[in-house]
Design a protein around this motif. Structure first.
Motif, PDB file in Angstrom:
ATOM      1  N   SER A 150      -4.929  14.228  -2.915  1.00  0.00           N
ATOM      2  CA  SER A 150      -6.135  14.761  -3.837  1.00  0.00           C
ATOM      3  C   SER A 150      -6.514  16.007  -4.052  1.00  0.00           C
ATOM      4  O   SER A 150      -7.455  17.185  -4.872  1.00  0.00           O
ATOM      5  N   ARG A 151      -5.654  16.730  -4.293  1.00  0.00           N
ATOM      6  CA  ARG A 151      -5.303  17.674  -5.167  1.00  0.00           C
ATOM      7  C   ARG A 151      -4.363  17.973  -6.500  1.00  0.00           C
ATOM      8  O   ARG A 151      -4.210  18.765  -7.446  1.00  0.00           O
ATOM      9  N   HIS A 152      -4.567  16.476  -7.006  1.00  0.00           N
ATOM     10  CA  HIS A 152      -4.321  16.076  -8.349  1.00  0.00           C
ATOM     11  C   HIS A 152      -5.061  16.876  -9.299  1.00  0.00           C
ATOM     12  O   HIS A 152      -6.138  17.371  -9.208  1.00  0.00           O
TER      13      HIS A 152
ATOM     14  N   VAL B  49       0.928  -0.541   0.118  1.00  0.00           N
ATOM     15  CA  VAL B  49       0.222  -0.137   0.237  1.00  0.00           C
ATOM     16  C   VAL B  49       1.083   1.057   0.197  1.00  0.00           C
ATOM     17  O   VAL B  49       0.345   2.629  -1.048  1.00  0.00           O
ATOM     18  N   LYS B  50       1.783   0.996   1.076  1.00  0.00           N
ATOM     19  CA  LYS B  50       2.666   2.027   1.581  1.00  0.00           C
ATOM     20  C   LYS B  50       3.309   2.663   0.066  1.00  0.00           C
ATOM     21  O   LYS B  50       3.445   4.179  -0.762  1.00  0.00           O
ATOM     22  N   ARG B  51       4.169   1.609  -1.172  1.00  0.00           N
ATOM     23  CA  ARG B  51       4.840   1.706  -1.873  1.00  0.00           C
ATOM     24  C   ARG B  51       3.568   2.274  -3.168  1.00  0.00           C
ATOM     25  O   ARG B  51       4.504   3.121  -3.980  1.00  0.00           O
ATOM     26  N   LEU B  52       2.866   1.682  -3.422  1.00  0.00           N
ATOM     27  CA  LEU B  52       1.996   2.103  -4.283  1.00  0.00           C
ATOM     28  C   LEU B  52       1.895   3.361  -4.447  1.00  0.00           C
ATOM     29  O   LEU B  52       1.372   4.098  -5.642  1.00  0.00           O
ATOM     30  N   ALA B  53       1.340   4.662  -3.094  1.00  0.00           N
ATOM     31  CA  ALA B  53       0.374   5.186  -3.020  1.00  0.00           C
ATOM     32  C   ALA B  53       1.629   6.185  -3.531  1.00  0.00           C
ATOM     33  O   ALA B  53       2.014   6.739  -4.111  1.00  0.00           O
ATOM     34  N   THR B  54       3.232   6.177  -2.818  1.00  0.00           N
ATOM     35  CA  THR B  54       4.540   6.792  -3.073  1.00  0.00           C
ATOM     36  C   THR B  54       4.489   6.698  -5.042  1.00  0.00           C
ATOM     37  O   THR B  54       5.005   7.385  -5.730  1.00  0.00           O
ATOM     38  N   PHE B  55       4.473   5.571  -6.025  1.00  0.00           N
ATOM     39  CA  PHE B  55       4.366   5.154  -6.669  1.00  0.00           C
ATOM     40  C   PHE B  55       3.346   6.124  -7.547  1.00  0.00           C
ATOM     41  O   PHE B  55       3.392   6.818  -8.865  1.00  0.00           O
ATOM     42  N   SER B  56       2.564   5.971  -7.575  1.00  0.00           N
ATOM     43  CA  SER B  56       1.203   6.772  -8.069  1.00  0.00           C
ATOM     44  C   SER B  56       1.492   8.675  -8.135  1.00  0.00           C
ATOM     45  O   SER B  56       0.778   9.097  -8.825  1.00  0.00           O
TER      46      SER B  56
ATOM     47  N   ASP C 271     -11.328  14.968 -20.249  1.00  0.00           N
ATOM     48  CA  ASP C 271     -11.032  15.148 -19.322  1.00  0.00           C
ATOM     49  C   ASP C 271     -11.296  16.814 -18.535  1.00  0.00           C
ATOM     50  O   ASP C 271     -11.469  17.643 -17.764  1.00  0.00           O
ATOM     51  N   LEU C 272      -9.890  17.097 -18.762  1.00  0.00           N
ATOM     52  CA  LEU C 272      -9.291  18.637 -18.853  1.00  0.00           C
ATOM     53  C   LEU C 272     -10.231  19.697 -18.638  1.00  0.00           C
ATOM     54  O   LEU C 272     -10.271  20.718 -17.932  1.00  0.00           O
ATOM     55  N   GLN C 273     -10.847  19.524 -20.229  1.00  0.00           N
ATOM     56  CA  GLN C 273     -11.985  20.670 -20.154  1.00  0.00           C
ATOM     57  C   GLN C 273     -13.418  20.929 -19.340  1.00  0.00           C
ATOM     58  O   GLN C 273     -13.468  21.775 -19.044  1.00  0.00           O
ATOM     59  N   GLN C 274     -13.680  19.615 -18.709  1.00  0.00           N
ATOM     60  CA  GLN C 274     -14.235  19.718 -18.209  1.00  0.00           C
ATOM     61  C   GLN C 274     -14.034  20.372 -16.725  1.00  0.00           C
ATOM     62  O   GLN C 274     -14.242  21.135 -16.001  1.00  0.00           O
ATOM     63  N   ASP C 275     -12.667  19.938 -15.700  1.00  0.00           N
ATOM     64  CA  ASP C 275     -12.426  20.320 -15.186  1.00  0.00           C
ATOM     65  C   ASP C 275     -12.018  21.865 -15.283  1.00  0.00           C
ATOM     66  O   ASP C 275     -12.415  22.882 -14.281  1.00  0.00           O
ATOM     67  N   VAL C 276     -11.588  22.827 -16.480  1.00  0.00           N
ATOM     68  CA  VAL C 276     -11.660  23.845 -16.012  1.00  0.00           C
ATOM     69  C   VAL C 276     -12.752  25.063 -15.993  1.00  0.00           C
ATOM     70  O   VAL C 276     -13.604  25.880 -15.598  1.00  0.00           O
ATOM     71  N   VAL C 277     -14.151  23.824 -17.457  1.00  0.00           N
ATOM     72  CA  VAL C 277     -15.249  24.907 -16.131  1.00  0.00           C
ATOM     73  C   VAL C 277     -15.542  24.372 -15.279  1.00  0.00           C
ATOM     74  O   VAL C 277     -16.106  25.467 -14.011  1.00  0.00           O
ATOM     75  N   LYS C 278     -15.231  23.333 -14.535  1.00  0.00           N
ATOM     76  CA  LYS C 278     -15.702  23.733 -12.294  1.00  0.00           C
ATOM     77  C   LYS C 278     -14.897  24.856 -12.408  1.00  0.00           C
ATOM     78  O   LYS C 278     -15.623  25.395 -11.145  1.00  0.00           O
TER      79      LYS C 278
ATOM     80  N   PRO D  58      -9.398  14.949 -11.984  1.00  0.00           N
ATOM     81  CA  PRO D  58     -11.243  14.755 -11.541  1.00  0.00           C
ATOM     82  C   PRO D  58     -10.550  13.940 -10.337  1.00  0.00           C
ATOM     83  O   PRO D  58     -11.213  13.134  -9.541  1.00  0.00           O
ATOM     84  N   THR D  59     -10.697  12.717 -11.611  1.00  0.00           N
ATOM     85  CA  THR D  59     -10.826  11.015 -10.544  1.00  0.00           C
ATOM     86  C   THR D  59      -9.663  11.056 -10.025  1.00  0.00           C
ATOM     87  O   THR D  59      -9.919  10.119  -8.143  1.00  0.00           O
ATOM     88  N   ILE D  60      -8.542  11.400 -10.368  1.00  0.00           N
ATOM     89  CA  ILE D  60      -7.738  10.824  -8.849  1.00  0.00           C
ATOM     90  C   ILE D  60      -7.791  11.852  -7.865  1.00  0.00           C
ATOM     91  O   ILE D  60      -8.020  11.342  -7.192  1.00  0.00           O
ATOM     92  N   SER D  61      -7.961  12.697  -8.205  1.00  0.00           N
ATOM     93  CA  SER D  61      -7.859  13.421  -6.798  1.00  0.00           C
ATOM     94  C   SER D  61      -9.480  12.617  -5.997  1.00  0.00           C
ATOM     95  O   SER D  61      -9.903  12.762  -4.767  1.00  0.00           O
ATOM     96  N   SER D  62     -10.897  12.742  -6.635  1.00  0.00           N
ATOM     97  CA  SER D  62     -11.507  11.857  -6.421  1.00  0.00           C
ATOM     98  C   SER D  62     -11.504  10.690  -5.742  1.00  0.00           C
ATOM     99  O   SER D  62     -11.982  10.535  -3.794  1.00  0.00           O
ATOM    100  N   ILE D  63     -10.484  10.073  -5.877  1.00  0.00           N
ATOM    101  CA  ILE D  63     -10.730   8.703  -5.492  1.00  0.00           C
ATOM    102  C   ILE D  63      -9.504   8.692  -3.983  1.00  0.00           C
ATOM    103  O   ILE D  63      -9.543   7.693  -3.159  1.00  0.00           O
ATOM    104  N   ALA D  64      -8.252   9.750  -4.725  1.00  0.00           N
ATOM    105  CA  ALA D  64      -7.600   9.707  -3.064  1.00  0.00           C
ATOM    106  C   ALA D  64      -8.328  10.123  -1.917  1.00  0.00           C
ATOM    107  O   ALA D  64      -7.993   9.855  -0.912  1.00  0.00           O
ATOM    108  N   SER D  65      -9.096  11.279  -1.838  1.00  0.00           N
ATOM    109  CA  SER D  65      -9.378  12.356  -1.104  1.00  0.00           C
ATOM    110  C   SER D  65     -10.547  10.356  -0.573  1.00  0.00           C
ATOM    111  O   SER D  65     -10.406  10.643   0.539  1.00  0.00           O
ATOM    112  N   GLY D  66     -11.416   9.974  -1.565  1.00  0.00           N
ATOM    113  CA  GLY D  66     -12.202   8.688  -0.807  1.00  0.00           C
ATOM    114  C   GLY D  66     -11.439   8.222  -0.351  1.00  0.00           C
ATOM    115  O   GLY D  66     -11.750   7.237   1.025  1.00  0.00           O
ATOM    116  N   ILE D  67     -10.252   7.454  -0.628  1.00  0.00           N
ATOM    117  CA  ILE D  67     -10.012   6.707   0.525  1.00  0.00           C
ATOM    118  C   ILE D  67      -9.332   6.937   1.656  1.00  0.00           C
ATOM    119  O   ILE D  67      -9.074   6.038   3.410  1.00  0.00           O
ATOM    120  N   ALA D  68      -8.713   8.514   2.041  1.00  0.00           N
ATOM    121  CA  ALA D  68      -8.154   9.152   2.719  1.00  0.00           C
ATOM    122  C   ALA D  68      -9.938   8.852   3.802  1.00  0.00           C
ATOM    123  O   ALA D  68      -9.155   8.381   4.977  1.00  0.00           O
TER     124      ALA D  68
END
Lengths: 187, 837
Positions: B693-695, B617-624, B739-746, B698-708
């Motif tokens: 969670s500040r990635h 878990v720890k190494r994968l988190a660092t990896f990501s 995905d990036l465009q969505q993010d800009v609007v958000k 958007p998907t990555i940030s959401s999953i990171a905060s979900g895990i936290a």
């Protein structure tokens, strides 16, 4: 208390090697954070009344202040020498072995009690087993929730275990945590 | 296998008594009668004399057939030009009524009506399209034509036959001379066309009635040796088509000496002749193909022919030579040849019914030998064909067991009977002998059935399958060994690698095959296999990351298929994976393989050691943190999975470094430990999640905060993405732009909300402008500007008015005060005046 001499050190390390393999250096060289000194010392083995103890050097220094007949134990007792000069590992070194074990065996919940009473491990009670075990290797026995239960000698290699019938012995029992209750006086 | 027995039909009526033909006198009355009543004479024509003659004169006819046909072709073509024709032949040529002989359409598009000469052998040229190879039907047709011919001639045709038989021999010599002259005169193009047409005719004739026209095969083979390469190719291909249709469903066994000496019926003789001719021509054709294969001009055609023949008739004679030719071209450098051969072998494996399994094992053994000979330097396709092998896993023993049981029982019974009743009455003996006879008959029937049955019985099948399996696994192990040798000595090999891209090209199909067939391997060898795989996975030099990952994946797959034997924990491979994570580089290595490794080793229902799981878990988190969105997503999905499964690892989400009592033996986290069990990860904290969670994605940030937040809310909503492979695929670069465009609007929306209300009008205008950029309507733009300015004006007006109001208010206030002051002043004055009085 005295440090171990050559022959005794060899014997002790051999026994430990059967269980830990390469990780032996972790046991010998791990830094010891105990004591008030800022620099972590090392662990060492000391012999006291034919019992071998695994202590940090800081503790050893302080233990010299206690007279020999009053000193019962220090650090972790890993085993004892018999009259005939043989060395046996006791259950108290389980924590040390479990952390550095090379070969592990996990027991099903139904056969935990049997092992804790001192019986050998049968194939039917085996949950999981590490790959690459050779007969005669030291094996640490765990429960399914990774609680170390004891240790023993492997009777068969992992390959042969596949073909064994369910009542064949996989691990010969050597020591288990039930001994804390059964052999309270000896320890 | 047995020959096809010609079906017997009603024998034609017995021959009339032998009367020398000269004595036959046909009167005129008879002639008229015959001419009027055509049908009455029908039976006359069903004489067998002609067929006998045909049989007897067959050898002599052989050349005649060919030459007549050739001449017929030439004649038809040169009708206009050359009048110096074989008028002799024209006499013999008889116009056959169109009903009997269907016309042939030549390559020019013209219809040619078949001309029938007196020789019965010509009857074979009748193309009726029925395709029967039954001799008797041919007979009937023959006789029909002959009947017509006879009726036309009506007089002494037998005499004529004899004359012609005598005359034709003499005619052959001048015919040959004529032919030679014709050939010289024709131009090359016409020769070409004529040959093509001849090929077509012969082919059609053979397909229609192979038994009668078997000689034409030799003709066609002659054409193969033509100097013109196109003709050669065409003839090869047309021969291929012919053979495909006329090869019988059994293997031809040539008659032995003894059988040749025996007296046999005409049908059997005919059949034998047909078969021997077929076989000899086939052999010649195959030899020609094999020699042509070496020639680069004809290579493609030859290979195609060989492959098609093997595909169509793997049971026929000479299949071994075909097979060896195909196997040797399996690893050729030419793409087309290789593809064709591989496809043939694959279809051979899949259609075992055609050849009863013999070809499979032969092919597999040949491939294994080839791998051995070339020391594994072959194209990966050659091993890829093993993936199409099928093994019958439930080879059940049907009645064999019963039979064995019955026999000894019976014998015992017999003996007991004999012992107990030695002096029994005759009745018992009779019964016993009858029983014996019955069993003997049964045995004989069974033996005959076995001999006639084409499918191999159970024991043979089992043996073949085990042989095939052993050859396949021998190949795989050889490849593994060779790979290991090449990695251990790779420092020398690096400079002069044999193949262009890969020192061990066969590794990846070998691994695939092992994964597929691992459940068939004997338990003894699994240990060796695991050893090899472990060594390969740890080979830091020589093997690239993806290959090492594949080794780990295959090891797990093999283990999973053997799970019923024992649940083995593959410690070594986990250590390898742990270290491989550090060596992964996104551009060079394949992320899909990594995602698959995650799935198989970590996400599948495996019970994991706490320390090990926490370490991953720890190494994968660092990896990501280090790689692009796709790999990060795959790693995070795995992290989430592991944390959900192993409750004890959740203390990684708590903020106490040092871990407390749950950390196990190792007190501090060692990030560069090589063994996951000794890394002490339970004592660390997953601070990477905070960063993730500040990635930007958007998907990555959401999953990171979900895990936290996992420990706080145990009942989590399940993410759409369930497996690391899917995550990797979804987030790979192709989809990222969207995905990036969505993010800009958000983010722009967020900005809008956070500003105070006073300036909101202005900012809303800004966003409006931003949005209006995308809207390409100028009227809208101008309208908005007008509004904007109007609003601005109004605001200004309001401010001015307010200012004025404030000023007037102030002025009024001052005046009020002044007034009051004055009042006070006047009052004071009055007071002082009063006081002064």
């Amino acid at each position: 208390m005295r440090p171990l001499d050559e022959a005794e050190t060899t014997v002790v390390f051999e026994k430990l090697l059967k269980f830990t393999g390469n990780n032996l250096k972790n046991i010998v060289e791990s830094p010891a954070h105990e004591g008030p000194d800022p620099n972590p010392g090392r662990y060492c083995f000391r012999l006291q009344k034919n019992r071998v103890h695994y202590v940090s050097e800081a503790l050893v220094k302080r233990a010299t202040n206690i007279s020999r007949k009053n000193l019962v134990s220090m650090g972790t007792c890993v085993g004892r020498f018999t009259h005939g000069g043989k060395f046996h590992l006791t259950v108290q070194c389980l924590g040390l072995l479990a952390a550095n074990a090379k070969h592990k065996v996990w027991l099903k919940p139904t056969s935990e009690m049997s092992f804790l009473y001192g019986n050998h491990v049968l194939k039917g009670g085996l949950g999981r087993i590490t790959d690459g075990i050779q007969p005669g290797d030291g094996v640490v026995v765990f429960s399914m929730s990774d609680v170390p239960l004891g240790f023993g000698n492997a009777a068969k290699s992992t390959q042969d275990c596949r073909k064994l019938d369910p009542n064949g012995i996989v691990v010969h029992h050597q020591s288990d945590i039930g001994e804390y209750l059964r052999m309270e006086d000896d320890l | 296998m047995g020959r096809k027995k010609p079906q017997k039909i009603a024998l034609p009526p017995a021959l009339p008594p032998e009367v020398p033909d000269e004595d036959v006198e046909v009167s005129d009355e008879d002639l008229e009668f015959v001419n009027e009543n055509v049908d009455f004479a029908g039976f006359l024509s069903t004489l067998d004399t002609h067929t006998i003659d045909k049989h007897v004169n067959r050898v002599a006819d052989a050349k005649k057939v060919g030459e007549d046909a050739l001449e017929a072709a030439y004649e038809k073509r040169l009708q206009k030009n050359k009048k110096k024709k074989d008028t002799e032949e024209e006499d013999k040529r008889v116009e056959v009524e169109r009903v009997d002989a269907l016309p042939v359409k030549s390559l020019d598009g013209k219809l040619y009506y078949r001309n029938l000469s007196e020789k019965k052998a010509e009857g074979g040229e009748l193309v009726d399209g029925a395709g029967d190879d039954q001799k008797d039907m041919g007979l009937v047709r023959l006789t029909k034509a002959e009947k017509r011919a006879k009726l036309k001639k009506s007089k002494k045709e037998a005499k004529r036959l004899d004359n012609e038989a005598g005359g034709e021999k003499g005619d052959e010599a001048p015919q040959a001379a004529v032919l030679a002259e014709i050939q010289k005169d024709l131009s090359a193009e016409e020769i070409f066309e004529s040959k093509k047409q001849k090929l077509a005719e012969l082919g059609l004739a053979l397909q229609a009635d192979p038994e009668a026209n078997i000689k034409s095969l030799k003709e066609m083979i002659q054409l193969c040796k033509d100097p013109n390469p196109t003709i050669v190719k065409l003839s090869l291909l047309s021969l291929l088509a012919v053979y495909k249709s006329i090869i019988p469903g059994y293997r031809i066994r040539l008659p032995t000496e003894k059988e040749l000496e025996m007296k046999v019926s005409k049908e059997v003789k005919k059949m034998r002749f047909y078969e021997s001719t077929l076989l000899s021509t086939y052999k010649g054709y195959l030899q020609r193909l094999v020699t042509l294969e070496q020639d680069p001009k004809f290579q493609h055609v030859a290979v195609r022919c060989i492959c098609a023949l093997l595909d169509a008739a793997p049971h026929f004679n000479f299949w071994q030579s075909l097979l060896s030719a195909v196997v040797s071209s399996i690893s050729s450098t030419d793409d087309i040849i290789r593809k064709v051969s591989c496809d043939t072998i694959k279809s051979l494996f899949m259609n075992e019914g055609k050849h009863g399994g013999e070809a499979t094992i032969e092919a597999v053994r040949m491939i294994a030998d080839r791998v051995k000979a070339l020391n594994c330097q072959m194209h990966p396709d050659s091993i890829e064909v093993f993936m199409s092998l099928t093994f019958d896993e439930d080879l059940v023993k049907p009645d064999k067991v019963d039979e064995d049981k019955k026999k000894p029982k019976y014998n015992k019974n017999n003996k007991r009977k004999n012992a107990e009743e030695p002096a029994q009455v005759l009745q018992n003996d009779k019964k016993r002998s009858r029983k014996e006879m019955a069993t003997k008959m049964r045995e004989e029937v069974a033996a005959d059935f076995k001999a006639a049955a084409f499918t191999p019985d159970f024991a043979e099948k089992k043996k073949m399958q085990s042989d095939t399996l052993s050859a396949v696994f021998e190949t795989y192990f050889r490849v593994l060994k060779q790979t290991m040798h090449s990695t251990t000595t790779s420092s020398e090999v690096n400079g002069n690698s044999i193949s262009a891209h890969d020192p061990h090209p066969l590794l990846s199909p070998c691994l695939n095959g092992l994964g597929k067939y691992s459940h068939l391997i004997d338990l003894d060898y699994i240990g060796d296999l695991m050893n090899y795989l472990k060594r390969l996975a740890g080979a830091t030099n020589g093997l690239i990351i993806s290959e090492r990952l594949r080794c780990c994946i295959i090891a797990f797959r093999v283990m999973r298929s053997n799970l019923d034997a024992l649940n083995v924990d593959l410690q070594g491979f986990f250590v390898q994976l742990y270290n491989l994570l550090l060596e992964y580089r996104p551009g060079r290595d394949h992320g899909e393989v990594l995602a698959e490794a995650f799935k198989i080793m970590l996400c599948d229902d495996r019970h994991h050691d706490m320390q090990k799981a926490a370490a991953f878990v720890k190494r994968l988190a660092t990896f990501s943190l280090c790689f692009g969105s796709a790999e990060s997503m795959a790693a995070l999905v795995t992290v989430r999975h592991l944390l959900l499964k192993n409750v004890k690892c959740r203390n990684l989400l708590e903020n106490d470094a040092g871990g407390g009592s749950v950390s196990g033996i190792v007190a501090r986290y060692q990030p560069d430990a090589t063994d996951p069990n000794l890394s002490g990860a339970l004592a660390s904290v997953l601070w990477e999640l905070n960063l993730l969670s500040r990635h930007y994605h958007p998907t990555i940030s959401s999953i990171a905060s979900g895990i936290a937040n996992m420990s706080a809310a145990p009942g989590q909503a399940i993410l759409r993405i369930n497996s690391p492979q899917q995550a990797y695929r979804d987030l790979s670069l192709e989809k990222e732009a969207f995905d990036l465009q969505q993010d800009v609007v958000k983010s722009s929306n967020k900005r809008k909300k956070s500003l105070p209300n006073g300036a909101s009008a202005r900012t809303s205008l800004e966003t409006d402008i931003a949005m209006s950029d995308s809207v390409d309507e100028e009227e809208e733009l101008s309208r908005k500007f007008c509004e904007h300015f109007r609003v601005l004006e109004e605001m200004k007006e309001n401010e001015r008015a307010r200012d004025e109001l404030a000023r007037t208010k102030v002025a009024l206030q001052v005046y009020e005060e002044y007034k009051q002051l004055r009042k006070k002043k006047s009052k004071k004055q009055v007071k002082t005046v009063v006081a002064a009085q």
